[in-house]
Design a protein around this motif. Structure first.
Motif, PDB file in Angstrom:
ATOM      1  N   MET A   1       0.831  -1.266   0.127  1.00 25.56           N
ATOM      2  CA  MET A   1       0.054   0.073  -0.054  1.00 25.56           C
ATOM      3  C   MET A   1       0.935   1.226  -0.036  1.00 25.56           C
ATOM      4  O   MET A   1       1.785   1.403   0.815  1.00 25.56           O
ATOM      5  N   PHE A   2       0.603   1.962  -1.216  1.00 27.27           N
ATOM      6  CA  PHE A   2       1.478   3.310  -0.969  1.00 27.27           C
ATOM      7  C   PHE A   2       0.608   4.621  -0.784  1.00 27.27           C
ATOM      8  O   PHE A   2      -0.537   4.784  -1.287  1.00 27.27           O
ATOM      9  N   ILE A   3       0.846   5.324   0.436  1.00 28.66           N
ATOM     10  CA  ILE A   3      -0.148   6.396   0.656  1.00 28.66           C
ATOM     11  C   ILE A   3       1.156   7.636   0.843  1.00 28.66           C
ATOM     12  O   ILE A   3       1.746   7.617   1.626  1.00 28.66           O
ATOM     13  N   ASN A   4       0.739   8.793   0.322  1.00 32.97           N
ATOM     14  CA  ASN A   4       1.334   9.789   0.475  1.00 32.97           C
ATOM     15  C   ASN A   4       0.741  11.167   0.379  1.00 32.97           C
ATOM     16  O   ASN A   4      -0.604  11.179  -0.078  1.00 32.97           O
ATOM     17  N   ILE A   5       0.930  12.228   1.036  1.00 32.37           N
ATOM     18  CA  ILE A   5       0.455  13.568   1.041  1.00 32.37           C
ATOM     19  C   ILE A   5       1.234  14.484   0.260  1.00 32.37           C
ATOM     20  O   ILE A   5       2.423  14.587   0.754  1.00 32.37           O
ATOM     21  N   THR A   6       0.766  15.305  -0.629  1.00 30.54           N
ATOM     22  CA  THR A   6       1.479  16.316  -1.605  1.00 30.54           C
ATOM     23  C   THR A   6       0.703  17.350  -1.666  1.00 30.54           C
ATOM     24  O   THR A   6      -0.508  17.590  -1.122  1.00 30.54           O
ATOM     25  N   ASP A   7       1.238  18.399  -2.008  1.00 32.83           N
ATOM     26  CA  ASP A   7       0.482  19.784  -2.385  1.00 32.83           C
ATOM     27  C   ASP A   7      -0.233  19.788  -3.512  1.00 32.83           C
ATOM     28  O   ASP A   7      -1.382  20.032  -3.318  1.00 32.83           O
ATOM     29  N   SER A   8       0.213  19.100  -4.728  1.00 32.34           N
ATOM     30  CA  SER A   8      -0.741  18.894  -5.827  1.00 32.34           C
ATOM     31  C   SER A   8      -0.031  18.058  -6.811  1.00 32.34           C
ATOM     32  O   SER A   8       1.153  18.363  -6.913  1.00 32.34           O
ATOM     33  N   ASN A  67       0.078  33.483   0.560  1.00 31.41           N
ATOM     34  CA  ASN A  67       1.131  32.246   0.354  1.00 31.41           C
ATOM     35  C   ASN A  67       0.790  30.858   1.348  1.00 31.41           C
ATOM     36  O   ASN A  67       1.719  30.012   1.423  1.00 31.41           O
ATOM     37  N   ASP A  68      -0.097  30.802   2.003  1.00 36.67           N
ATOM     38  CA  ASP A  68      -0.559  29.680   2.897  1.00 36.67           C
ATOM     39  C   ASP A  68      -1.160  28.444   2.048  1.00 36.67           C
ATOM     40  O   ASP A  68      -1.742  28.794   0.688  1.00 36.67           O
ATOM     41  N   ASP A  69      -0.865  27.482   2.392  1.00 36.18           N
ATOM     42  CA  ASP A  69      -1.481  26.228   1.680  1.00 36.18           C
ATOM     43  C   ASP A  69      -2.973  26.243   1.890  1.00 36.18           C
ATOM     44  O   ASP A  69      -3.486  26.509   2.924  1.00 36.18           O
ATOM     45  N   LYS A  70      -3.767  25.972   0.688  1.00 32.51           N
ATOM     46  CA  LYS A  70      -5.238  25.920   0.908  1.00 32.51           C
ATOM     47  C   LYS A  70      -5.861  24.648   0.841  1.00 32.51           C
ATOM     48  O   LYS A  70      -6.832  24.471   1.338  1.00 32.51           O
ATOM     49  N   PHE A  71      -5.088  23.654   0.082  1.00 32.14           N
ATOM     50  CA  PHE A  71      -5.467  22.228   0.359  1.00 32.14           C
ATOM     51  C   PHE A  71      -4.310  21.320   0.032  1.00 32.14           C
ATOM     52  O   PHE A  71      -3.212  21.794  -0.196  1.00 32.14           O
ATOM     53  N   PHE A  72      -4.677  19.969   0.278  1.00 30.16           N
ATOM     54  CA  PHE A  72      -3.546  18.949   0.187  1.00 30.16           C
ATOM     55  C   PHE A  72      -4.216  17.821  -0.659  1.00 30.16           C
ATOM     56  O   PHE A  72      -5.421  17.489  -0.707  1.00 30.16           O
ATOM     57  N   LEU A  73      -3.368  16.945  -1.357  1.00 27.26           N
ATOM     58  CA  LEU A  73      -3.703  15.708  -2.165  1.00 27.26           C
ATOM     59  C   LEU A  73      -3.323  14.454  -1.368  1.00 27.26           C
ATOM     60  O   LEU A  73      -1.968  14.506  -1.118  1.00 27.26           O
ATOM     61  N   GLN A 163      -7.560   9.449  -5.433  1.00 28.09           N
ATOM     62  CA  GLN A 163      -6.943  10.581  -4.948  1.00 28.09           C
ATOM     63  C   GLN A 163      -7.980  11.668  -4.210  1.00 28.09           C
ATOM     64  O   GLN A 163      -9.119  11.685  -4.693  1.00 28.09           O
ATOM     65  N   LEU A 164      -7.516  12.117  -3.067  1.00 30.12           N
ATOM     66  CA  LEU A 164      -8.352  12.830  -2.233  1.00 30.12           C
ATOM     67  C   LEU A 164      -8.004  14.214  -1.965  1.00 30.12           C
ATOM     68  O   LEU A 164      -6.697  14.525  -1.854  1.00 30.12           O
ATOM     69  N   ILE A 165      -8.651  15.361  -2.198  1.00 27.06           N
ATOM     70  CA  ILE A 165      -8.425  16.652  -2.121  1.00 27.06           C
ATOM     71  C   ILE A 165      -9.004  17.254  -0.627  1.00 27.06           C
ATOM     72  O   ILE A 165     -10.135  16.789  -0.362  1.00 27.06           O
ATOM     73  N   VAL A 166      -8.036  17.324   0.300  1.00 23.77           N
ATOM     74  CA  VAL A 166      -8.688  17.853   1.622  1.00 23.77           C
ATOM     75  C   VAL A 166      -8.383  19.221   1.769  1.00 23.77           C
ATOM     76  O   VAL A 166      -7.050  19.721   1.672  1.00 23.77           O
TER      77      VAL A 166
END
Length: 316
Positions: A1-8, A67-73, A163-166
Motif C-alpha cells: 500500500m502506497f499512501i502519501n500527501i502532497t501539495d498537488s 502564500n498559505d497552503d489552501k488544500f492537500f492531495l 485521489q483525495l483533496i482535503v
C-alpha cells in the motif's frame, strides 16, 4: 500500500483548486455518456460533481494568507498484489464501493492524527475523493525519456487508485490543519493548540486499516514497519524482524495464530523483542528456530569478517 500527501500533482496549492480538480477529471473526459462518468465522493455522499468540489474547497479559506497552503492531495494506491486480492474477493462494482469506504476510513485516521478535540472523524474535515482506474505516463517517467512510451499513454498493470483533496481548514472553516506540521510541540498545551501530524503513524495505521477491513494477511516484507526498520541503524530491531520474517516463511499451520498476533500488535512504536519471539516459538518450532538462529549467526559473522577485511584493506 502506497499512501502519501502532497501539495498537488499539477502545481502549487496556494491558490484555486480548479487546476487540480480539472486534472482529476481526465478519465471522465474520455467518456461520452454522462452515466458512465465517475462522480466524486465524501463522507455520506457519493454523488458530488467536480464543480461542487472546486467551489467548496476554494471557499473554505477563511483567514488564510496569499502564500498559505489552501488544500492537500492524499494519494491512496494499493499495490498490484492488493488489487488482485480484492478483485478475487469482490465484483468490480462492489470493489469500487469498498475502496471508497476504505478511503473514508483513511480520512478518519487523517482527522484523528491531529489530536484535536474538535476534529475526530472525516466528517469534521472538508474533503472529496475521486476513484481512478488508470495511471498515465508523464515527462518524468524513464520510459518517456527513453522513447519507449509517450506522454499521456496508459501505464500497464493494475493501476486503480484514489485521489483525495482535503481543505487546509476544517469543515467549519475555523481550524487550520496541516499535515506538514510534524512538530510535537514543546509541551502538551502547545501541541493541543497548534496541532501535530505524525506522517508515519498515518501511513502505518492506514495500512493496518486496509488489512483489517479486507481481512488481508500482509506479508511482513510488505509492511511499512519492515521497510523503515531495515533502513534505520537499530541492529536489534533488524534482528527481530529478520527472525520474524524467516519464521513467517517457514510457518506451520498450528503456529499461524501466534505469528499473526505478533504482527497485529507490532508497529513502528512497538517492535517485538528478539528474545520474546524466540520464547514464543521455542517449543513448537525448536527445530526451525535452531536452524534460523545458527544461519543468522553465520551471516552476522560473515558480515563482521567482511567489514574487518575492508577496514584492514583501507589501512594497508
Amino acid at each position: 500500500m502506497f499512501i502519501n500527501i502532497t501539495d498537488s500533482e499539477t502545481g502549487n496549492n496556494k491558490s484555486s483548486s480548479a487546476r487540480l480538480v480539472e486534472y482529476l477529471e481526465k478519465e471522465n473526459k474520455l467518456k461520452a455518456d454522462n452515466k458512465q462518468k465517475e462522480l466524486w465522493f465524501t463522507t455520506g455522499r457519493f454523488d458530488v460533481s467536480h464543480q461542487e468540489v472546486r467551489v467548496k474547497i476554494d471557499d473554505n479559506i477563511a483567514k488564510l494568507c496569499h502564500n498559505d497552503d489552501k488544500f492537500f492531495l492524499v494519494n491512496i494506491s494499493p499495490s498490484e498484489k492488493e488489487i488482485i486480492f480484492l478483485k478475487e474477493k469482490y465484483t468490480q462494482d462492489l470493489l469500487e464501493e469498498k475502496l471508497k469506504e476504505y478511503a473514508i476510513s483513511v480520512m478518519d485516521i487523517y482527522a484523528q492524527n491531529f489530536k484535536k478535540e474538535s476534529v475526530k472523524t472525516s466528517s469534521d474535515l472538508l474533503w472529496y475523493g475521486k476513484l481512478e482506474h488508470f495511471r498515465y505516463y508523464s515527462n518524468t517517467d524513464e520510459k518517456v525519456k527513453n522513447g519507449e512510451s509517450k506522454k499521456g499513454e496508459i501505464k500497464q498493470g493494475k493501476q486503480m487508485h484514489i485521489q483525495l483533496i482535503v481543505s487546509r481548514k476544517d469543515i467549519t472553516n475555523k481550524i487550520k490543519l496541516s499535515p506538514k506540521n510534524n512538530s510535537r510541540g514543546k509541551n502538551a498545551e502547545h501541541s493541543a493548540k497548534f496541532g501535530q501530524f505524525d506522517n508515519l503513524a498515518f501511513k502505518e495505521n492506514s495500512e493496518k486499516m486496509f488489512d483489517q477491513m479486507f481481512e488481508y494477511q500482509r506479508e511482513l516484507k510488505d509492511t511499512i514497519l519492515y521497510s523503515l526498520t531495515m533502513k534505520n541503524d537499530k541492529v536489534d530491531d533488524k534482528k527481530s524482524l529478520e527472525l520474524l520474517n524467516q519464521i513467517g516463511e517457514n510457518l506451520k499451520e498450528f503456529e499461524s495464530e501466534k505469528y499473526f498476533k505478533i504482527l497485529e500488535n507490532a508497529s513502528l512504536e512497538n517492535i517485538p523483542l528478539f528474545k520474546d519471539i524466540v520464547e514464543i516459538f521455542s517449543f513448537e518450532s525448536l527445530g526451525i528456530l535452531d536452524g534460523l538462529l545458527s544461519s543468522k549467526q553465520d551471516r552476522y559473522e560473515e558480515n563482521k569478517n567482511q567489514i574487518f577485511k575492508r577496514k584492514r584493506k583501507r589501512l594497508l
